[in-house]
Design a protein around this motif. Structure first.
Motif, mmCIF file in Angstrom:
data_model
loop_
_atom_site.group_PDB
_atom_site.id
_atom_site.type_symbol
_atom_site.label_atom_id
_atom_site.label_comp_id
_atom_site.label_asym_id
_atom_site.label_seq_id
_atom_site.Cartn_x
_atom_site.Cartn_y
_atom_site.Cartn_z
ATOM 1 N N SER A 166 27.957 26.361 -15.911
ATOM 2 C CA SER A 166 26.918 25.537 -16.513
ATOM 3 C C SER A 166 26.956 25.607 -18.031
ATOM 4 N N TYR B 270 23.532 19.177 -14.912
ATOM 5 C CA TYR B 270 22.370 18.303 -15.077
ATOM 6 C C TYR B 270 22.471 17.088 -14.160
ATOM 7 N N ILE C 46 19.705 17.846 -11.304
ATOM 8 C CA ILE C 46 18.530 17.028 -11.596
ATOM 9 C C ILE C 46 18.684 15.630 -11.014
ATOM 10 N N THR D 196 18.181 23.589 -15.455
ATOM 11 C CA THR D 196 18.144 22.486 -14.484
ATOM 12 C C THR D 196 17.205 22.811 -13.330
#
Length: 328
Positions: free
Chosen positions: A81, A89, A93, A143
């Motif tokens: 990440s 993301y 998300i 996230t």
């Protein structure tokens, strides 16, 4: 209930799928099999697809007649990440937004979300309760926190019920030895140490010995997947439209990296060579749960309270499955 489990072929998702099914609920996995394994679903129905595919998710929820969703599908590697936040993301998300849209379209109003203790960040607390301030330190953790708030907003606006489960370090394998941890690549400490014991790698790397902990290495709370699964079942059974809950899942006990290496040596009877190297970005010094709320409100009690017992189940799995699950 009929429960759709996104990420249901993954390590924790499949453990929950198998346990929930064993307790009489009807389950279906939804997984793109990028990190999951078909064999981990143990013959339960599996729809192969990505959570970004809102249309397929909606159809699956409707055709299955789902009453609730357990949401595990996410990118979870902290180091990755940091190096590639866009992927995390978009997947974590964006994928959850797709799921929430599909749930609305299908009329499914109960959701359990697999969140993480990493949202607490660099806290100085000895243990972390649900009231511990959240200050995520990595893109991965950010996230997860963003998804928590997105779920809250959807629930408030559209009458959904949800439970957020912030759990600590998933570990161990099924007691019958048939299912366990198989990440490709592997980055979790216990299986990496056991790979050294199996002769699959020469040594274990210890990332930093200068943390503010008794032996200088990071401390984590290792919770067995069976205990994670029982908490998920209690939580989904208690989730109704309009409810909103948050629970930590952990043993309340912390083990350092060196503690884990020592415990693995004890369980396997083998010496584990190690090399000290630099810290990894995004690693908090200490993450240990305060599971009081889960125990008092839902009556949860962990079965695995000894780290050696947890490691013993993992060791049995890895010895019997040196190459993990067969390729999908």
């Amino acid at each position: 209930m009929k429960i759709l489990i996104t990420g249901g072929a993954g390590y924790v998702g499949s453990a929950c799928l198998r346990y929930v099914a064993s307790q009489g609920h009807e389950v279906m996995a939804f997984d793109n099999l990028v990190m999951g394994h078909r064999d981990a679903t143990d013959g339960h129905p599996l729809v192969e697809g990505d959570i970004a595919d809102t249309e397929l998710l909606t159809k699956t929820l409707k055709d299955f007649g789902a009453d609730a969703v357990m949401h595990f599908a996410a990118a979870t590697y902290v180091g990755e990440s940091v190096e590639d936040p866009e992927y995390h993301y978009r997947n974590n998300i964006g994928g959850t937004l797709s799921l929430l849209q599909a749930m609305r379209a299908a009329g499914v109003d109960r959701l359990l979300f697999s969140s993480t203790c990493a949202t607490y960040g660099m806290t100085q607390s000895e243990t972390m309760s649900e009231a511990t301030p959240q200050d995520p330190f990595s893109p991965y953790a950010r996230t997860k926190m963003a998804v928590e708030w997105m779920i809250r907003d959807f629930a408030h606006a559209y009458g959904m019920g949800f439970t957020l489960l912030r759990y600590f370090n998933a570990s161990g394998a099924d007691a019958d030895g048939r299912h366990g941890e198989d990440h490709r690549p592997e980055n979790h400490l216990i299986p990496l140490v056991l790979q050294v014991a199996l002769g699959q790698r020469d040594e274990i790397k210890v990332f930093g010995t200068d943390y503010p902990t008794p032996d200088g290495t990071c401390i984590r709370d290792y919770v067995h997947t069976r205990d994670l699964a029982s908490a998920h079942l209690l939580a989904i059974e208690a989730t109704e439209p309009g409810t909103a809950e948050v629970f930590n899942i952990g043993t309340g006990q912390g083990q350092s990296v060196m503690d884990i290496i020592t415990a693995c040596e004890k369980v396997t009877g083998k010496s584990i060579p190690r090399t000290i190297t630099e810290r990894r970005p995004g690693d908090p010094p200490r993450l240990v749960a305060d599971p009081t709320k889960l125990k008092t409100q839902l009556g949860w009690e962990p079965v695995y309270t000894s780290i050696e017992d947890t490691i013993a189940t993992a060791w049995a799995w890895h010895k019997a499955h040196e190459n993990g699950y067969p390729d999908n």
